[in-house]
Design a protein around this motif. Sequence first.
Motif, PDB file in Angstrom:
ATOM      1  N   PHE A  25     -65.418 -21.081 -23.484  1.00  0.00           N
ATOM      2  CA  PHE A  25     -66.828 -21.233 -23.837  1.00  0.00           C
ATOM      3  C   PHE A  25     -66.988 -21.447 -25.339  1.00  0.00           C
ATOM      4  O   PHE A  25     -67.735 -22.324 -25.773  1.00  0.00           O
ATOM      5  CB  PHE A  25     -67.626 -20.006 -23.376  1.00  0.00           C
ATOM      6  N   ILE A  42     -76.677 -16.016 -22.248  1.00  0.00           N
ATOM      7  CA  ILE A  42     -75.788 -16.497 -21.193  1.00  0.00           C
ATOM      8  C   ILE A  42     -74.594 -15.544 -21.137  1.00  0.00           C
ATOM      9  O   ILE A  42     -74.168 -15.017 -22.165  1.00  0.00           O
ATOM     10  CB  ILE A  42     -75.368 -17.959 -21.452  1.00  0.00           C
ATOM     11  N   VAL A  65     -70.652 -14.818 -20.050  1.00  0.00           N
ATOM     12  CA  VAL A  65     -69.452 -15.625 -19.945  1.00  0.00           C
ATOM     13  C   VAL A  65     -68.230 -14.737 -19.681  1.00  0.00           C
ATOM     14  O   VAL A  65     -68.106 -13.643 -20.240  1.00  0.00           O
ATOM     15  CB  VAL A  65     -69.220 -16.411 -21.262  1.00  0.00           C
ATOM     16  N   LEU A  80     -77.968 -15.649 -16.385  1.00  0.00           N
ATOM     17  CA  LEU A  80     -77.236 -16.902 -16.265  1.00  0.00           C
ATOM     18  C   LEU A  80     -75.774 -16.642 -16.574  1.00  0.00           C
ATOM     19  O   LEU A  80     -75.427 -16.238 -17.685  1.00  0.00           O
ATOM     20  CB  LEU A  80     -77.816 -17.946 -17.224  1.00  0.00           C
ATOM     21  N   ARG A  81     -74.919 -16.824 -15.570  1.00  0.00           N
ATOM     22  CA  ARG A  81     -73.478 -16.628 -15.733  1.00  0.00           C
ATOM     23  C   ARG A  81     -72.779 -17.975 -15.617  1.00  0.00           C
ATOM     24  O   ARG A  81     -73.193 -18.828 -14.845  1.00  0.00           O
ATOM     25  CB  ARG A  81     -72.928 -15.712 -14.635  1.00  0.00           C
ATOM     26  N   VAL A  82     -71.709 -18.131 -16.391  1.00  0.00           N
ATOM     27  CA  VAL A  82     -70.917 -19.355 -16.287  1.00  0.00           C
ATOM     28  C   VAL A  82     -69.474 -19.009 -15.974  1.00  0.00           C
ATOM     29  O   VAL A  82     -68.943 -18.018 -16.478  1.00  0.00           O
ATOM     30  CB  VAL A  82     -71.019 -20.231 -17.560  1.00  0.00           C
ATOM     31  N   CYS A 114     -66.257 -19.524 -16.780  1.00  0.00           N
ATOM     32  CA  CYS A 114     -65.170 -19.912 -17.667  1.00  0.00           C
ATOM     33  C   CYS A 114     -64.813 -18.720 -18.544  1.00  0.00           C
ATOM     34  O   CYS A 114     -65.553 -17.749 -18.612  1.00  0.00           O
ATOM     35  CB  CYS A 114     -65.534 -21.136 -18.515  1.00  0.00           C
ATOM     36  N   LEU A 156     -71.116 -27.616 -17.483  1.00  0.00           N
ATOM     37  CA  LEU A 156     -70.822 -26.193 -17.304  1.00  0.00           C
ATOM     38  C   LEU A 156     -71.869 -25.537 -16.394  1.00  0.00           C
ATOM     39  O   LEU A 156     -71.531 -24.739 -15.517  1.00  0.00           O
ATOM     40  CB  LEU A 156     -70.777 -25.493 -18.657  1.00  0.00           C
ATOM     41  N   LEU A 157     -73.128 -25.897 -16.571  1.00  0.00           N
ATOM     42  CA  LEU A 157     -74.186 -25.350 -15.721  1.00  0.00           C
ATOM     43  C   LEU A 157     -74.019 -25.801 -14.268  1.00  0.00           C
ATOM     44  O   LEU A 157     -74.283 -25.030 -13.337  1.00  0.00           O
ATOM     45  CB  LEU A 157     -75.563 -25.759 -16.239  1.00  0.00           C
ATOM     46  N   GLU A 216     -71.159 -26.407 -12.824  1.00  0.00           N
ATOM     47  CA  GLU A 216     -70.072 -25.572 -12.301  1.00  0.00           C
ATOM     48  C   GLU A 216     -70.585 -24.176 -11.952  1.00  0.00           C
ATOM     49  O   GLU A 216     -70.194 -23.602 -10.930  1.00  0.00           O
ATOM     50  CB  GLU A 216     -68.940 -25.460 -13.317  1.00  0.00           C
ATOM     51  N   ALA A 217     -71.466 -23.636 -12.784  1.00  0.00           N
ATOM     52  CA  ALA A 217     -72.043 -22.316 -12.518  1.00  0.00           C
ATOM     53  C   ALA A 217     -72.861 -22.346 -11.227  1.00  0.00           C
ATOM     54  O   ALA A 217     -72.804 -21.407 -10.428  1.00  0.00           O
ATOM     55  CB  ALA A 217     -72.914 -21.874 -13.690  1.00  0.00           C
ATOM     56  N   GLU A 218     -73.600 -23.423 -11.026  1.00  0.00           N
ATOM     57  CA  GLU A 218     -74.383 -23.558  -9.795  1.00  0.00           C
ATOM     58  C   GLU A 218     -73.471 -23.568  -8.572  1.00  0.00           C
ATOM     59  O   GLU A 218     -73.743 -22.906  -7.575  1.00  0.00           O
ATOM     60  CB  GLU A 218     -75.206 -24.837  -9.844  1.00  0.00           C
TER      61      GLU A 218
END
Length: 96
Positions: free
Chosen positions: A86, A36, A38, A77-79, A81, A60-61, A63-65
């Motif tokens: 994190f 992932i 971050v 996959l980026r998040v 925050c 958190l996922l 929010e990423a969506e």
Amino acid sequence: MRIHLPRITDAKQALQQSLKISKAMASDVPKGHFAIYVGEYRKRFVIPVSYLNHSLFQDLLHEAEEEYGFDQPMGRLRVPCSEDAFITLISHMNGS
């Protein structure tokens, strides 16, 4: 009559190159884990798949969506925050 389709050939080559990069990146992720990305500089973390079941991580996922959608570059996959946030989240998940 021969039909030349350069766009298809170019697309096929780009896809093959992308798959080679994805396989190379995935090869250093142990079984039962995933990578992932971050923060602003997209630091890479490798974390257990079991985190996907945790409600904090699911938030958190979500929010990423909302931030990035499902179409993320190279399937990464980026998040959205900071790295510190994190790490704090992961610490809370490990403590619960």
